[in-house]
Design an enzyme around this catalytic site. Sequence first.
Site, mmCIF file in Angstrom:
data_model
loop_
_atom_site.group_PDB
_atom_site.id
_atom_site.type_symbol
_atom_site.label_atom_id
_atom_site.label_comp_id
_atom_site.label_asym_id
_atom_site.label_seq_id
_atom_site.Cartn_x
_atom_site.Cartn_y
_atom_site.Cartn_z
ATOM 1 N N TRP A 205 0.858 -1.197 0.000
ATOM 2 C CA TRP A 205 0.000 0.000 0.000
ATOM 3 C C TRP A 205 0.892 1.244 0.000
ATOM 4 O O TRP A 205 1.832 1.337 0.794
ATOM 5 C CB TRP A 205 -0.894 -0.041 1.247
ATOM 6 C CG TRP A 205 -1.795 1.138 1.422
ATOM 7 C CD1 TRP A 205 -2.555 1.743 0.466
ATOM 8 C CD2 TRP A 205 -2.033 1.847 2.636
ATOM 9 N NE1 TRP A 205 -3.263 2.784 1.016
ATOM 10 C CE2 TRP A 205 -2.963 2.878 2.357
ATOM 11 C CE3 TRP A 205 -1.562 1.720 3.951
ATOM 12 C CZ2 TRP A 205 -3.429 3.764 3.318
ATOM 13 C CZ3 TRP A 205 -2.033 2.599 4.910
ATOM 14 C CH2 TRP A 205 -2.952 3.610 4.591
ATOM 15 N N ASP B 242 -1.092 -6.264 8.879
ATOM 16 C CA ASP B 242 -2.056 -5.193 8.619
ATOM 17 C C ASP B 242 -3.348 -5.836 8.114
ATOM 18 O O ASP B 242 -3.348 -6.491 7.061
ATOM 19 C CB ASP B 242 -1.473 -4.230 7.567
ATOM 20 C CG ASP B 242 -2.362 -3.007 7.365
ATOM 21 O OD1 ASP B 242 -3.386 -2.880 8.062
ATOM 22 O OD2 ASP B 242 -2.024 -2.173 6.492
ATOM 23 N N LYS C 232 -13.435 -0.142 6.315
ATOM 24 C CA LYS C 232 -14.102 -0.855 5.229
ATOM 25 C C LYS C 232 -15.179 -1.792 5.736
ATOM 26 O O LYS C 232 -16.303 -1.777 5.242
ATOM 27 C CB LYS C 232 -13.075 -1.657 4.418
ATOM 28 C CG LYS C 232 -12.306 -0.829 3.424
ATOM 29 C CD LYS C 232 -11.163 -0.103 4.009
ATOM 30 C CE LYS C 232 -10.400 0.675 2.945
ATOM 31 N NZ LYS C 232 -9.263 1.384 3.487
HETATM 32 C C1 LMR Z 1 -6.739 2.708 -0.485
HETATM 33 O O1 LMR Z 1 -5.716 2.050 -0.576
HETATM 34 O O2 LMR Z 1 -7.293 3.229 -1.466
HETATM 35 C C2 LMR Z 1 -7.398 2.879 0.868
HETATM 36 O O3 LMR Z 1 -6.708 2.146 1.825
HETATM 37 C C3 LMR Z 1 -7.599 4.287 1.249
HETATM 38 C C4 LMR Z 1 -6.332 5.004 1.569
HETATM 39 O O4 LMR Z 1 -6.282 5.656 2.615
HETATM 40 O O5 LMR Z 1 -5.363 4.990 0.790
#
Ligand code: LMR
Length: 396
Positions: free
Chosen positions: A130, A211, A246
């Site tokens: 992420w 996570d 979510k």
């Molecule tokens: C995403 O990856 O789109 C979500 O987890 C929202 C974010 O805060 O990035």
Amino acid sequence: MFESLPLLPADPILGLSIAYANDTNPNKVDLGVGVYKNDAGITPIMKAVAEAEKLRIARETSKAYTPPAGYPGANEAVMKLIYGADHPAVAAKRVRTIQTPGGCGALRVAAELIQRAKPGASLWVSIPTWANHVPLLGSAGLKLREYPYYDYSTHSIDFAAMLATINEIPRGDLILLHACCHNPSGADLSRAQWDHVADVLEARGVIPFIDMAYQGFGEGLEEDTYGLRLMAARLPEVVIATSFSKNFGLYRERAGSLSLVFADEQQANAGNSQLLSVTRALYSMPPAHGAALIDIILHSDELTKVWSDELTLMRERIAGLRVQLVQSLNGLQQGRDFSFIAQERGMFSFLGLSVEQVHKLKSEYSIYMTDTSRISVAGLSKEKMDYVAKAIVSVL
Ligand code: LMR
């Protein structure tokens, strides 16, 4: 003083929502941020949440501070949700859980605590991971290292490469694993692969930092915790960051939790005291509203059922959209097989497009996704499927 600060580009994920909101094209499609949407393109307030809000307003008698760890009742209910009813680490009083401002808050508090315990500790993150993991965890002082995970050419996990790297991770380092619904790839470890990773981490003394932002969006609320529960049962120390953005649809309420498994009860007490001193120095105590709703829902069998049934429908809707997208894309062209999208789980998949192709989708069709061609599948709908599939094929 502030003249020294240069202008920064918009956030690679959140910036897309702003660009999308400003787009006047009536056909625009938002596949950017990972937010669940229904067929009408709305992120609904879940029924159990709406019901719990009414109860909360009727029941709340004060706005005085909550305890630093958040709602005690909510933490206990959240632990059951994460670990199940009879987890051995919980029974041994080795687990401490605090409520945090969203999953981001949990990640950051964990990073600060790790930094106290082991300054400059190395945390191994998947490639890719992420986008916000890097600034969120790195700016707390952790040294981020990388392990291979998703192979863009096969559209699947390169497990051999992952294992080869984690077999070399030095004792005492940490590894960041996604409990389920890997963000951004949607490619999850199988149970056998979790077992294998647990063997390696146990043998090498590597600490898992898990996570879990999408519990319930993969295979199910219980199923999605397989790896996490396994690690917590087998390893002396585990760090678990959870988000309720979510699965309870509580995005703006900032509800999350940080749960730590310690080697023994004494270390758990000391670690917990440190945890609360970290949060006191950062924000004193977490916001109450989201956690209060979770507390109400998880303490009511009826509301828990309403909530988990709705979550099941959301998960199944996304899985259905995945199948429809594959059928549409594979039906329109033969050059590329997109079947992998139907095998992936959670909100995201990579389309495998170049940055130029992604930008073309935005400028010519008002279809928004991150530059990596990660799509949030929940942003699709039956109605938009044809438009999106044709647009994607046109840029291939
Ligand atoms: C995403 O990856 O789109 C979500 O987890 C929202 C974010 O805060 O990035």
